[in-house]
Design a protein around this motif. Sequence first.
Motif, short mmCIF file in Angstrom:
data_model
loop_
_atom_site.label_atom_id
_atom_site.label_comp_id
_atom_site.label_asym_id
_atom_site.label_seq_id
_atom_site.Cartn_x
_atom_site.Cartn_y
_atom_site.Cartn_z
N ALA A 63 -5.44 10.88 -3.52
CA ALA A 63 -4.37 11.48 -4.32
C ALA A 63 -4.91 12.61 -5.19
O ALA A 63 -4.28 13.68 -5.31
CB ALA A 63 -3.69 10.42 -5.18
N ALA A 64 -6.07 12.41 -5.78
CA ALA A 64 -6.65 13.43 -6.66
C ALA A 64 -7.08 14.66 -5.86
O ALA A 64 -6.85 15.79 -6.28
CB ALA A 64 -7.82 12.85 -7.43
N ARG A 65 -7.69 14.44 -4.71
CA ARG A 65 -8.12 15.58 -3.90
C ARG A 65 -6.94 16.40 -3.42
O ARG A 65 -7.04 17.62 -3.32
CB ARG A 65 -8.94 15.09 -2.71
N ALA A 66 -5.84 15.74 -3.12
CA ALA A 66 -4.64 16.47 -2.68
C ALA A 66 -4.13 17.40 -3.78
O ALA A 66 -3.64 18.49 -3.49
CB ALA A 66 -3.55 15.50 -2.27
N GLN A 67 -4.27 16.99 -5.03
CA GLN A 67 -3.80 17.82 -6.14
C GLN A 67 -4.82 18.88 -6.55
O GLN A 67 -4.46 19.88 -7.15
CB GLN A 67 -3.44 16.95 -7.34
N LEU A 68 -6.08 18.64 -6.25
CA LEU A 68 -7.12 19.59 -6.64
C LEU A 68 -7.32 20.69 -5.62
O LEU A 68 -7.99 21.69 -5.92
CB LEU A 68 -8.44 18.87 -6.89
N THR A 69 -6.78 20.56 -4.42
CA THR A 69 -6.95 21.62 -3.42
C THR A 69 -6.18 22.85 -3.87
O THR A 69 -5.03 22.79 -4.24
CB THR A 69 -6.45 21.18 -2.03
N GLY A 70 -6.85 23.95 -3.88
CA GLY A 70 -6.22 25.20 -4.26
C GLY A 70 -6.20 25.46 -5.76
O GLY A 70 -5.75 26.51 -6.20
N VAL A 71 -6.68 24.51 -6.56
CA VAL A 71 -6.72 24.71 -8.01
C VAL A 71 -8.07 25.31 -8.35
O VAL A 71 -9.11 24.76 -8.01
CB VAL A 71 -6.55 23.37 -8.76
N THR A 72 -8.05 26.45 -8.99
CA THR A 72 -9.30 27.09 -9.40
C THR A 72 -9.52 26.85 -10.88
O THR A 72 -8.56 26.80 -11.66
CB THR A 72 -9.27 28.60 -9.13
N ARG A 73 -10.75 26.69 -11.23
CA ARG A 73 -11.08 26.49 -12.64
C ARG A 73 -10.96 27.80 -13.39
O ARG A 73 -11.40 28.84 -12.92
CB ARG A 73 -12.49 25.96 -12.79
N LYS A 74 -10.38 27.74 -14.56
CA LYS A 74 -10.29 28.91 -15.42
C LYS A 74 -11.52 28.95 -16.30
O LYS A 74 -11.77 28.05 -17.08
CB LYS A 74 -9.02 28.84 -16.26
N GLU A 75 -12.30 29.98 -16.16
CA GLU A 75 -13.49 30.15 -16.97
C GLU A 75 -13.11 30.88 -18.25
O GLU A 75 -12.29 31.79 -18.25
CB GLU A 75 -14.55 30.95 -16.21
N PRO A 76 -13.71 30.50 -19.37
CA PRO A 76 -13.45 31.24 -20.60
C PRO A 76 -13.95 32.66 -20.48
O PRO A 76 -14.93 32.93 -19.80
CB PRO A 76 -14.22 30.45 -21.67
N ASN A 77 -13.27 33.55 -21.14
CA ASN A 77 -13.65 34.96 -21.09
C ASN A 77 -15.03 35.15 -21.71
O ASN A 77 -15.33 34.65 -22.78
CB ASN A 77 -12.63 35.82 -21.85
N GLN A 78 -15.84 35.87 -20.99
CA GLN A 78 -17.17 36.19 -21.50
C GLN A 78 -17.07 37.42 -22.38
O GLN A 78 -16.60 38.45 -21.98
CB GLN A 78 -18.12 36.46 -20.32
N ALA A 79 -17.51 37.30 -23.61
CA ALA A 79 -17.43 38.44 -24.53
C ALA A 79 -18.75 39.11 -24.71
O ALA A 79 -19.78 38.64 -24.47
CB ALA A 79 -16.90 37.99 -25.88
N PRO A 97 0.80 -1.23 0.00
CA PRO A 97 0.00 0.00 0.00
C PRO A 97 0.83 1.28 0.00
O PRO A 97 0.40 2.29 -0.56
CB PRO A 97 -0.83 -0.12 1.28
N ILE A 98 2.01 1.26 0.59
CA ILE A 98 2.82 2.48 0.64
C ILE A 98 3.36 2.82 -0.74
O ILE A 98 3.31 3.98 -1.17
CB ILE A 98 3.95 2.32 1.68
N ARG A 99 3.85 1.81 -1.45
CA ARG A 99 4.34 2.05 -2.81
C ARG A 99 3.20 2.46 -3.73
O ARG A 99 3.36 3.35 -4.57
CB ARG A 99 5.03 0.81 -3.36
N ALA A 100 2.06 1.81 -3.60
CA ALA A 100 0.91 2.15 -4.44
C ALA A 100 0.48 3.59 -4.18
O ALA A 100 0.18 4.34 -5.11
CB ALA A 100 -0.24 1.19 -4.18
N SER A 101 0.47 3.99 -2.92
CA SER A 101 0.09 5.36 -2.58
C SER A 101 1.08 6.37 -3.16
O SER A 101 0.68 7.42 -3.67
CB SER A 101 0.01 5.51 -1.06
N ALA A 102 2.36 6.05 -3.09
CA ALA A 102 3.38 6.96 -3.63
C ALA A 102 3.24 7.10 -5.14
O ALA A 102 3.35 8.21 -5.69
CB ALA A 102 4.77 6.46 -3.26
N LEU A 103 2.98 5.99 -5.84
CA LEU A 103 2.81 6.06 -7.29
C LEU A 103 1.53 6.80 -7.65
O LEU A 103 1.50 7.55 -8.63
CB LEU A 103 2.81 4.66 -7.90
N ARG A 104 0.47 6.62 -6.88
CA ARG A 104 -0.77 7.35 -7.13
C ARG A 104 -0.56 8.85 -6.95
O ARG A 104 -1.05 9.66 -7.74
CB ARG A 104 -1.86 6.89 -6.18
N SER A 105 0.17 9.22 -5.92
CA SER A 105 0.43 10.64 -5.69
C SER A 105 1.23 11.23 -6.84
O SER A 105 0.96 12.35 -7.28
CB SER A 105 1.19 10.82 -4.38
#
Length: 114
Positions: free
Chosen positions: A98-114, A58-66
């Motif tokens: 692993a995914a939640r750790a990488q998504l914390t603090g990431v904001t979605r970029k919205e396309p510019n509204q014209a 599990p430790i190796r699997a966790s490290a590779l997932r991260s």
Amino acid sequence: RDDKAVPLYCYVVRQTEPEGKLYHVHADMIDAIGNLNAHADSVRTLRQALYRGKWWSPIRASALRSRAALALRRLGSPEAMAVLEEAAAGKARGPRRAARAQLTGVTRKEPNQA
């Protein structure tokens, strides 16, 4: 560091098991895939690495997932971010963490509204 090596890295990560000394090879290749430009196989390979794991290591699997989640975030393509969001909302605990750790603090970029 050449983008032409991405298909080779993807093939090796997909076709071999990260056991013994190959663990370090897998970890380095996952990092390399994330550091190079996005390729057609890179997101698919990193998704497979994110969900791969053995219950007896599990430790190796966790490290590779991260590392796979970090590589997906580095790619930053819409497909890569979709894989991270899918894993963060999924039922499997390892990929979700692993995914939640990488998504914390990431904001979605919205396309510019014209």
